[in-house]
Write an enzyme that holds these catalytic residues in place. Structure first.
Site, PDB file in Angstrom:
ATOM      1  N   GLY A 120      47.620  34.807  47.301  1.00  0.00           N
ATOM      2  CA  GLY A 120      48.688  33.886  47.132  1.00  0.00           C
ATOM      3  C   GLY A 120      48.126  32.989  46.028  1.00  0.00           C
ATOM      4  CB  ALA A 121      47.309  30.186  44.829  1.00  0.00           C
ATOM      5  CG  HIS A 174      48.084  33.211  38.361  1.00  0.00           C
ATOM      6  ND1 HIS A 174      48.035  34.444  37.921  1.00  0.00           N
ATOM      7  CD2 HIS A 174      47.055  32.788  39.178  1.00  0.00           C
ATOM      8  CE1 HIS A 174      46.917  34.895  38.267  1.00  0.00           C
ATOM      9  NE2 HIS A 174      46.135  33.977  39.114  1.00  0.00           N
ATOM     10  CG  HIS A 230      48.621  36.549  41.702  1.00  0.00           C
ATOM     11  ND1 HIS A 230      48.344  35.172  41.418  1.00  0.00           N
ATOM     12  CD2 HIS A 230      47.438  37.020  42.205  1.00  0.00           C
ATOM     13  CE1 HIS A 230      47.245  34.950  41.920  1.00  0.00           C
ATOM     14  NE2 HIS A 230      46.887  36.083  42.450  1.00  0.00           N
ATOM     15  CD  GLN A 262      38.498  38.297  49.238  1.00  0.00           C
ATOM     16  OE1 GLN A 262      39.216  39.148  49.921  1.00  0.00           O
ATOM     17  NE2 GLN A 262      38.421  38.099  47.997  1.00  0.00           N
ATOM     18  N   GLY A 297      44.114  43.711  38.966  1.00  0.00           N
ATOM     19  CA  GLY A 297      43.912  43.202  37.757  1.00  0.00           C
ATOM     20  C   GLY A 297      42.756  43.413  37.232  1.00  0.00           C
ATOM     21  CG  ASP A 322      39.333  39.441  40.155  1.00  0.00           C
ATOM     22  OD1 ASP A 322      38.598  38.457  40.513  1.00  0.00           O
ATOM     23  OD2 ASP A 322      40.605  39.273  40.063  1.00  0.00           O
ATOM     24  CB  SER A 352      41.915  32.008  37.908  1.00  0.00           C
ATOM     25  OG  SER A 352      41.234  31.843  39.125  1.00  0.00           O
TER      26      SER A 352
HETATM   27  P1  PAJ Z   1      43.779  37.320  44.200  1.00  0.00           P
HETATM   28  O1  PAJ Z   1      42.599  36.665  43.327  1.00  0.00           O
HETATM   29  O2  PAJ Z   1      44.797  36.712  44.550  1.00  0.00           O
HETATM   30  O3  PAJ Z   1      44.264  38.314  42.978  1.00  0.00           O
HETATM   31  C1  PAJ Z   1      45.160  39.259  43.336  1.00  0.00           C
HETATM   32  C2  PAJ Z   1      45.416  40.201  42.344  1.00  0.00           C
HETATM   33  O4  PAJ Z   1      45.755  39.723  41.070  1.00  0.00           O
HETATM   34  C3  PAJ Z   1      43.999  41.004  41.976  1.00  0.00           C
HETATM   35  O5  PAJ Z   1      44.220  42.597  41.710  1.00  0.00           O
HETATM   36  C4  PAJ Z   1      43.483  40.080  40.697  1.00  0.00           C
HETATM   37  O6  PAJ Z   1      42.556  40.949  39.824  1.00  0.00           O
HETATM   38  C5  PAJ Z   1      44.701  39.880  40.109  1.00  0.00           C
HETATM   39  N1  PAJ Z   1      44.749  38.931  39.130  1.00  0.00           N
HETATM   40  C6  PAJ Z   1      44.523  37.816  39.070  1.00  0.00           C
HETATM   41  N2  PAJ Z   1      44.332  37.064  37.941  1.00  0.00           N
HETATM   42  C7  PAJ Z   1      44.766  37.789  37.041  1.00  0.00           C
HETATM   43  C8  PAJ Z   1      45.128  37.833  35.689  1.00  0.00           C
HETATM   44  N3  PAJ Z   1      44.769  36.563  34.916  1.00  0.00           N
HETATM   45  N4  PAJ Z   1      45.656  38.837  35.113  1.00  0.00           N
HETATM   46  C9  PAJ Z   1      45.691  40.052  35.793  1.00  0.00           C
HETATM   47  N5  PAJ Z   1      45.557  40.224  37.064  1.00  0.00           N
HETATM   48  C10 PAJ Z   1      45.125  39.027  37.690  1.00  0.00           C
HETATM   49  O7  PAJ Z   1      41.797  39.672  44.251  1.00  0.00           O
HETATM   50  C11 PAJ Z   1      42.175  39.277  45.134  1.00  0.00           C
HETATM   51  O8  PAJ Z   1      43.119  38.288  45.213  1.00  0.00           O
HETATM   52  C12 PAJ Z   1      41.537  39.502  46.379  1.00  0.00           C
HETATM   53  O9  PAJ Z   1      40.108  39.894  46.392  1.00  0.00           O
HETATM   54  C13 PAJ Z   1      42.146  40.713  47.160  1.00  0.00           C
HETATM   55  C14 PAJ Z   1      42.132  42.027  46.392  1.00  0.00           C
HETATM   56  C15 PAJ Z   1      43.730  40.429  47.442  1.00  0.00           C
HETATM   57  C16 PAJ Z   1      41.480  41.053  48.602  1.00  0.00           C
HETATM   58  O10 PAJ Z   1      41.742  39.833  49.558  1.00  0.00           O
END
Ligand code: PAJ
Length: 293
Positions: A31-32, A34, A37, A61, A147, A150, A185
């Site tokens: 969530g949150a 942007h 996502h 986590q 993404g 990460d 982020s």
């Molecule tokens: P979260 O940090 O919410 O990110 C969800 C997905 O969005 C991840 O695959 C992350 O790599 C991607 N993402 C975040 N910022 C990005 C950006 N600037 N550009 C492209 N993709 C981006 O990652 C997680 O959640 C958790 O670890 C999760 C996989 C959901 C497991 O709990």
């Protein structure tokens, strides 16, 4: 958009979709939301007939001294964003339904989970691997979208899928950045205006490394030293790691003969930020960006 809040409900709705033969894509998130996502959601929308997203701030986590309780939770506006991207299903379970009392089973991807962020955040990737395995079991998607932001998480999940013969295709989407280069982020929301300006130093350091690599510098130690010099230009930014690794194993590489991942993590005030770039070796295209495993 249909919102489901228990694993049982989500499982039965997704089972029905699979029986109908439609291609189902999953975008897991905390969530949150942007534009980073939403780029995953758009990619899923373009490749799948049915798009499911999940919002679950996964307690497993987060370390005991990390930001689980203050992690931004913006459910209403997240729902609006997902609706406008034409997401079909949203899975938003409560922690108690994902981890009922007495749960004893965890998924651990050995070695790789102890590198990069895993080294700084013990137990983090065990939490990620466990929740992602659960999400894959509940949804059983044809494709799942992650993404490149990460990069270590991508490596852990790709290893997990290989090792457990999970029947899901992992699609990796490029990093979405703010206009000045800062990787988007959910944690950027923690930055003060001054910290927000300082935070761009991570991107600048990666860019410096990329420029030097493009000019022919192949030695990782030299590239890392030059990248760290850039970070040091912002004295209030505290480096966690700056490494050049194999993007698949996350093991350090000494030179850039093959494709390499340059990855950085640093504290800007009380906020830990990460960023990375894929450097292609001589004559090789960088995998990962928009690529498929
Ligand atoms: P979260 O940090 O919410 O990110 C969800 C997905 O969005 C991840 O695959 C992350 O790599 C991607 N993402 C975040 N910022 C990005 C950006 N600037 N550009 C492209 N993709 C981006 O990652 C997680 O959640 C958790 O670890 C999760 C996989 C959901 C497991 O709990």
């Amino acid at each position: 958009m249909r919102i489901l809040d228990t694993p049982e409900q989500m499982h039965s709705v997704c089972a029905e979709i699979r029986r109908s033969g439609r291609r189902l894509g999953l975008v897991p998130t905390m969530g949150a939301l942007h534009d980073g996502h939403l780029s995953l959601v758009r990619m899923a929308r373009a490749q799948c007939e049915v798009v499911a997203a999940s919002i679950f701030v996964n307690p497993l986590q987060f370390g005991p001294n990390e930001d689980f309780s203050k992690y931004p939770r913006t459910f209403e506006s997240d729902c609006r964003k997902l609706e406008s991207e034409k997401v079909d299903l949203l899975f938003a379970p409560a922690p108690a339904s994902m981890y009922p009392r007495g749960a004893k089973t965890f998924v651990e991807v050995a070695d790789i989970s102890d590198r990069l962020d895993g080294r700084s955040r013990p137990g983090h990737f065990r939490g990620v691997a466990t929740v992602v395995t659960k999400l894959f079991t509940i949804v059983q998607p044809d494709l799942a979208f992650f993404g490149q932001k990460d990069a270590a998480q991508v490596a852990v999940i790709q290893q997990l899928v290989r090792d457990l013969n999970l029947n899901v295709e992992i699609v990796v989407a490029p990093i979405v950045r703010e206009a000045d280069g800062l990787a988007m982020s959910s944690r950027n929301a923690y930055l003060s205006p001054q910290e927000r300006k300082q935070a761009v130093i991570l991107y600048r350091a990666l860019n410096r490394v990329q420029t030097l690599a493009d000019r022919g510098e192949r030695n990782s130690d030299e590239l890392i030293a030059r990248g760290k010099e850039v970070i040091a230009e912002e004295p209030s930014v505290r480096l966690d790691y700056f490494e050049i690794v194999n993007p698949r194993t996350l093991e350090p590489v000494s030179d850039l003969r093959n494709c390499a991942l340059v990855a950085v993590a640093a504290w800007v005030g009380g906020t830990r930020l990460i960023d990375n770039m894929l450097l292609s070796g001589a004559g090789e295209a960088a995998p990962g960006l928009g690529g498929k495993e």
